[in-house]
Design an enzyme around this catalytic site. Structure first.
Site, PDB file in Angstrom:
ATOM      1  CG  ASP A 110      -4.887   9.204  -0.568  1.00 57.32           C
ATOM      2  OD1 ASP A 110      -3.669   8.871  -0.573  1.00 57.32           O
ATOM      3  OD2 ASP A 110      -5.602   9.104   0.445  1.00 57.32           O
TER       4      ASP A 110
ATOM      5  CG  ASP B 213      -0.001   6.995  -0.968  1.00 57.67           C
ATOM      6  OD1 ASP B 213       0.952   6.654  -0.244  1.00 57.67           O
ATOM      7  OD2 ASP B 213      -1.142   7.207  -0.532  1.00 57.67           O
TER       8      ASP B 213
ATOM      9  CG  ASP C  18      -2.729   2.676   3.414  1.00 63.45           C
ATOM     10  OD1 ASP C  18      -3.390   1.644   3.220  1.00 63.45           O
ATOM     11  OD2 ASP C  18      -1.797   2.737   4.232  1.00 63.45           O
TER      12      ASP C  18
END
Length: 355
Positions: free
Chosen positions: A232, A31, A33
């Site tokens: 995250d 991922d 961001d």
């Protein structure tokens, strides 16, 4: 593959690995961001860790639900940060939803496109024609994140099209996204506007994480055979890995904090828990369960046990090992639910100091 994997249907503990993760898996599905960067700037340790993983033979793929930018633009941004990236290594939810639409409509079909350049380019690459009005004779409507400049009129056009019975697609339904100034509405918020305008009678076909079309798109484009999802967010990255039946690494550099990790439902429980991307370069410590019912869990120099109202922690050492032990105690106590026990005071501070 990694050692000491937990093979039960419901994961009750983070796994350990004697091998460094960049050697145990052939491809990291990263991922962006909250993992590689935040607010457009590289996160601490991200650049060096990714370079080292690539030099060690691990392939890198950058997988994002943000449909606004093209893969070329994303790769250019990553290179500016010093992150090793090529256009072909970027996979977006725009590409995933474009494939889904192209499998249902003939080549050359018009699609009402409510989103940014990344979505328009992805549609065109699949032989579809993006249009901007419900009166342009579209065969379907698709929504993708269009940034803060997305006009209200575009949502009105999408609503008109959906109310006329056109098939409705969405790149993803993330309600929020991080920005350099804080959390802002994501594509899911725009999808909700159209849902409200259509009276809530229909649901869009969604392609992005955590749903299978995004995972399929990523595997098709990368050819990964032993992928490791790195993210995250529990509800997109980790659940996407769960749905794709592949392993995952949760990093604490973005949305999910220690409390969220411990409280994770089964589909949100990662294979591994880490502070940041440095953990790609090392093995993972095993969490050891003490014998007997109601026993505790040890990791490194820490021991965690589930009390009546709170998780109890003793010991010392790497605070991430403490979190791993707490996850095992909390997940085991919760079974197939979410752990509602309080965390020990001071854990957040320890983890912050570790980073």
């Amino acid at each position: 593959m990694a050692d000491d994997r937990v093979e039960t249907k419901v994961r009750t503990s983070p796994a350990g690995s004697e091998r460094a993760l960049f050697t145990a898996y052939d491809t990291a599905l990263l991922d962006l961001d909250g993992v590689v960067y935040a607010g457009g700037e590289a996160l601490p340790h991200a650049v060096d860790s990714l370079r080292a993983a690539r030099e060690g033979g691990m392939r890198l793929a950058y997988v994002t639900n943000n449909a606004s930018r093209t893969p070329r633009t994303v790769a250019g941004h990553l290179k500016e940060l010093g992150v090793p990236a090529e256009e072909a290594e970027v996979v977006t939810s725009a590409q995933a939803v474009a494939r889904v639409i192209a499998e249902r409509l003939p080549s050359g079909a018009r699609v009402l496109c409510v989103g940014g350049e990344g979505l328009r380019v992805a549609l065109a690459e699949r032989g579809l024609r993006p249009v901007a009005s419900a009166d342009d004779d579209p065969a379907a409507v698709v929504q993708g994140y269009g940034g803060p400049e997305l006009p209200w009129g575009a949502l009105a056009e999408a609503t008109l099209a959906v109310n006329r019975g056109l098939p409705w697609f969405a790149s993803n339904t993330d309600l929020t996204i991080p920005s350099g100034r804080g959390i802002v509405p994501g594509n899911g918020a725009a999808v909700e506007v159209v849902r409200i305008g259509s009276g809530g009678r229909v649901e869009p076909v969604v392609a992005g994480k955590p749903l299978p079309p995004m995972h399929r798109e990523t595997i098709l484009r990368t050819g990964a055979e032993r992928p490791l999802v790195v993210g995250d967010r529990l509800d997109t990255d980790i659940e996407g890995a769960f749905n794709g039946r592949v392993d995952s690494l949760l990093v604490l550099t973005g949305v999910t904090d220690a409390a969220g990790a411990v409280a994770a439902r089964p589909e949100h429980r990662p294979t591994y828990v880490a502070a940041d991307l440095r953990d790609l370069l090392v093995g993972q410590p095993a969490v050891v369960a003490e014998p007997g019912s109601g026993g505790g869990f040890g990791c490194g120099g820490w021991r965690a046990v589930a009390g009546e109202r709170a998780l109890e922690l003793t010991g010392g050492g790497d605070p991430v090992d403490a979190l791993r032990a707490l996850c095992a105690a909390g997940w085991t106590a919760a079974g197939d639910g979410a752990c509602g026990l309080d965390l020990p005071a001071g854990l957040a501070g320890l983890l912050a100091d570790r980073r």
